[in-house]
Enzyme design. Sequence first.
Site, PDB file in Angstrom:
ATOM      1  N   ASP A  22     -36.571 -78.141  21.571  1.00 22.52           N
ATOM      2  CA  ASP A  22     -35.497 -76.926  21.528  1.00 22.52           C
ATOM      3  C   ASP A  22     -35.669 -76.223  20.110  1.00 22.52           C
ATOM      4  O   ASP A  22     -36.124 -76.464  19.173  1.00 22.52           O
ATOM      5  CB  ASP A  22     -34.286 -78.030  21.325  1.00 22.52           C
ATOM      6  CG  ASP A  22     -32.861 -77.208  21.651  1.00 22.52           C
ATOM      7  OD1 ASP A  22     -33.028 -75.944  22.038  1.00 22.52           O
ATOM      8  OD2 ASP A  22     -31.932 -77.771  21.364  1.00 22.52           O
ATOM      9  N   GLY A  23     -34.991 -75.026  20.375  1.00 17.41           N
ATOM     10  CA  GLY A  23     -34.817 -74.025  19.195  1.00 17.41           C
ATOM     11  C   GLY A  23     -35.830 -72.892  19.211  1.00 17.41           C
ATOM     12  O   GLY A  23     -35.897 -71.881  18.403  1.00 17.41           O
ATOM     13  N   ASN A  24     -36.469 -72.720  20.515  1.00 17.21           N
ATOM     14  CA  ASN A  24     -37.156 -71.328  20.478  1.00 17.21           C
ATOM     15  C   ASN A  24     -36.297 -70.189  20.259  1.00 17.21           C
ATOM     16  O   ASN A  24     -36.966 -69.159  19.773  1.00 17.21           O
ATOM     17  CB  ASN A  24     -37.770 -71.357  21.914  1.00 17.21           C
ATOM     18  CG  ASN A  24     -38.683 -72.543  22.193  1.00 17.21           C
ATOM     19  OD1 ASN A  24     -39.084 -73.110  21.310  1.00 17.21           O
ATOM     20  ND2 ASN A  24     -39.276 -72.670  23.504  1.00 17.21           N
ATOM     21  N   GLY A  25     -35.154 -70.118  21.060  1.00 17.26           N
ATOM     22  CA  GLY A  25     -34.458 -68.877  20.992  1.00 17.26           C
ATOM     23  C   GLY A  25     -34.112 -68.497  19.575  1.00 17.26           C
ATOM     24  O   GLY A  25     -34.178 -67.352  19.185  1.00 17.26           O
ATOM     25  N   SER A  67     -35.361 -77.343  32.479  1.00 22.86           N
ATOM     26  CA  SER A  67     -34.262 -78.276  32.891  1.00 22.86           C
ATOM     27  C   SER A  67     -33.708 -77.766  34.217  1.00 22.86           C
ATOM     28  O   SER A  67     -33.762 -76.278  34.409  1.00 22.86           O
ATOM     29  CB  SER A  67     -33.091 -78.529  32.111  1.00 22.86           C
ATOM     30  OG  SER A  67     -32.305 -77.341  31.755  1.00 22.86           O
ATOM     31  N   THR A  68     -32.873 -78.349  35.096  1.00 18.93           N
ATOM     32  CA  THR A  68     -32.275 -77.894  36.219  1.00 18.93           C
ATOM     33  C   THR A  68     -31.137 -76.693  35.956  1.00 18.93           C
ATOM     34  O   THR A  68     -31.036 -75.726  36.449  1.00 18.93           O
ATOM     35  CB  THR A  68     -31.422 -78.985  37.060  1.00 18.93           C
ATOM     36  OG1 THR A  68     -30.916 -79.759  36.077  1.00 18.93           O
ATOM     37  CG2 THR A  68     -32.635 -79.678  37.858  1.00 18.93           C
ATOM     38  N   ASN A  70     -31.702 -74.828  33.342  1.00 16.58           N
ATOM     39  CA  ASN A  70     -32.114 -73.602  32.786  1.00 16.58           C
ATOM     40  C   ASN A  70     -32.594 -72.528  33.941  1.00 16.58           C
ATOM     41  O   ASN A  70     -32.618 -71.201  33.543  1.00 16.58           O
ATOM     42  CB  ASN A  70     -33.523 -73.823  32.246  1.00 16.58           C
ATOM     43  CG  ASN A  70     -33.789 -74.689  30.758  1.00 16.58           C
ATOM     44  OD1 ASN A  70     -34.580 -75.469  30.650  1.00 16.58           O
ATOM     45  ND2 ASN A  70     -32.496 -74.540  30.062  1.00 16.58           N
ATOM     46  N   ARG A 190     -36.002 -84.918  19.472  1.00 23.95           N
ATOM     47  CA  ARG A 190     -35.295 -83.589  19.811  1.00 23.95           C
ATOM     48  C   ARG A 190     -35.467 -82.488  18.463  1.00 23.95           C
ATOM     49  O   ARG A 190     -34.893 -83.026  17.317  1.00 23.95           O
ATOM     50  CB  ARG A 190     -34.010 -83.559  20.323  1.00 23.95           C
ATOM     51  CG  ARG A 190     -33.526 -82.447  20.518  1.00 23.95           C
ATOM     52  CD  ARG A 190     -31.978 -82.439  21.134  1.00 23.95           C
ATOM     53  NE  ARG A 190     -31.802 -81.069  21.834  1.00 23.95           N
ATOM     54  CZ  ARG A 190     -30.943 -80.953  22.621  1.00 23.95           C
ATOM     55  NH1 ARG A 190     -30.472 -81.903  23.620  1.00 23.95           N
ATOM     56  NH2 ARG A 190     -30.696 -79.636  23.134  1.00 23.95           N
TER      57      ARG A 190
HETATM   58  C1  FPP Z   1     -35.583 -74.703  24.383  1.00 20.06           C
HETATM   59  O1  FPP Z   1     -35.320 -73.563  23.401  1.00 20.06           O
HETATM   60  C2  FPP Z   1     -36.750 -74.333  24.731  1.00 20.06           C
HETATM   61  C3  FPP Z   1     -37.076 -74.394  26.382  1.00 20.06           C
HETATM   62  C4  FPP Z   1     -35.727 -74.241  27.412  1.00 20.06           C
HETATM   63  C5  FPP Z   1     -38.179 -74.412  27.196  1.00 20.06           C
HETATM   64  C6  FPP Z   1     -39.363 -74.918  26.716  1.00 20.06           C
HETATM   65  C7  FPP Z   1     -40.386 -74.265  26.757  1.00 20.06           C
HETATM   66  C8  FPP Z   1     -41.596 -74.115  26.110  1.00 20.06           C
HETATM   67  C9  FPP Z   1     -41.818 -74.935  24.845  1.00 20.06           C
HETATM   68  C10 FPP Z   1     -42.594 -73.040  26.419  1.00 20.06           C
HETATM   69  C11 FPP Z   1     -43.855 -73.468  26.874  1.00 20.06           C
HETATM   70  C12 FPP Z   1     -43.907 -74.719  27.588  1.00 20.06           C
HETATM   71  C13 FPP Z   1     -44.660 -74.754  28.921  1.00 20.06           C
HETATM   72  C14 FPP Z   1     -44.846 -76.208  29.512  1.00 20.06           C
HETATM   73  C15 FPP Z   1     -45.541 -73.515  29.152  1.00 20.06           C
HETATM   74  P1  FPP Z   1     -33.972 -72.779  23.545  1.00 20.06           P
HETATM   75  O2  FPP Z   1     -34.579 -71.530  24.483  1.00 20.06           O
HETATM   76  O3  FPP Z   1     -33.168 -73.576  24.282  1.00 20.06           O
HETATM   77  O4  FPP Z   1     -33.918 -72.499  22.245  1.00 20.06           O
HETATM   78  P2  FPP Z   1     -32.120 -72.222  21.449  1.00 20.06           P
HETATM   79  O5  FPP Z   1     -31.580 -73.407  21.723  1.00 20.06           O
HETATM   80  O6  FPP Z   1     -32.655 -71.690  20.054  1.00 20.06           O
HETATM   81  O7  FPP Z   1     -31.759 -70.952  22.196  1.00 20.06           O
END
Ligand code: FPP
Length: 250
Positions: A22-25, A67-68, A70, A190
């Site tokens: 979690d936390g990419n965004g 996830s479903t 997403n 997590r």
């Molecule tokens: C959560 O961060 C991450 C995801 C919903 C997707 C996970 C995907 C990857 C790690 C990309 C690569 C994986 C593969 C298998 C190709 P978020 O977007 O919910 O972040 P936020 O909570 O900061 O918005």
Amino acid sequence: MSEKLQSINLNKIPNHIAVIMDGNGRWAKNKGMQRVFGHKNALTAVREAVAGASEIGSKFITLYAFSTENWKRPKLEVDTLMGLLISSLKKELPDFHKNGIKVNSIGALEQLPKKAQKVLQHVIDETSKNTKITLTFALSYGSREEIVNAIKNISKKVVNNEIDIKKIDEKIINNHLYTFNLPDVDLMIRTSGEQRISNFLLWQMAYAELYFTDVLWPDFRKDHLFDAILDYQNRERRFGKTSEQIDTNG
Ligand code: FPP
């Protein structure tokens, strides 16, 4: 070798690690970039987590990749994630072999784009004989949906007299989950500071230790994994027993 790695007790390793990445965004936003930039920079963390788990001898690592829920994200983001899945599976195949990684997947895979399904199946077939570690991608995965499906399938078998209702037990339920070929989760990590399970492996985490870190997923490295392992090793897993019973029975 990392100092943290040296402090790890190799006799007390979680066999199955599950990760909510979690936390990419937020990571992207902190850099003034679009959310998808975070996903694109998440792959190094995926590699590090799998390599670290393999190095310490864990046999299973399961990553919550999609996830479903997403599917409800903006189209650009869904398309980017699916594109990343396809390109990274293709690109990583030689390394999966080199590192003995067996790829597996769980979830409503029929909902993925056809191309993703095809590449995923190809990589699963190609790596099926690898034995060092099993890397499972949870894709279009929701734990409640998984349980609903299991109940439907078991019910059908009861109606067809293939299963005696009196014989339904935990093992039969396990065998009807997407994770029928995986052991229970020992440690769930997590990232990003959120302290939730978010419909991930609810049945399989019944006795898992939960570890939460503030690190945002794109920054996650082997040493962060080792921190989680060290924390796990300091806990006493009692599975409902008393401390004294654990001391004497192991
Ligand atoms: C959560 O961060 C991450 C995801 C919903 C997707 C996970 C995907 C990857 C790690 C990309 C690569 C994986 C593969 C298998 C190709 P978020 O977007 O919910 O972040 P936020 O909570 O900061 O918005």
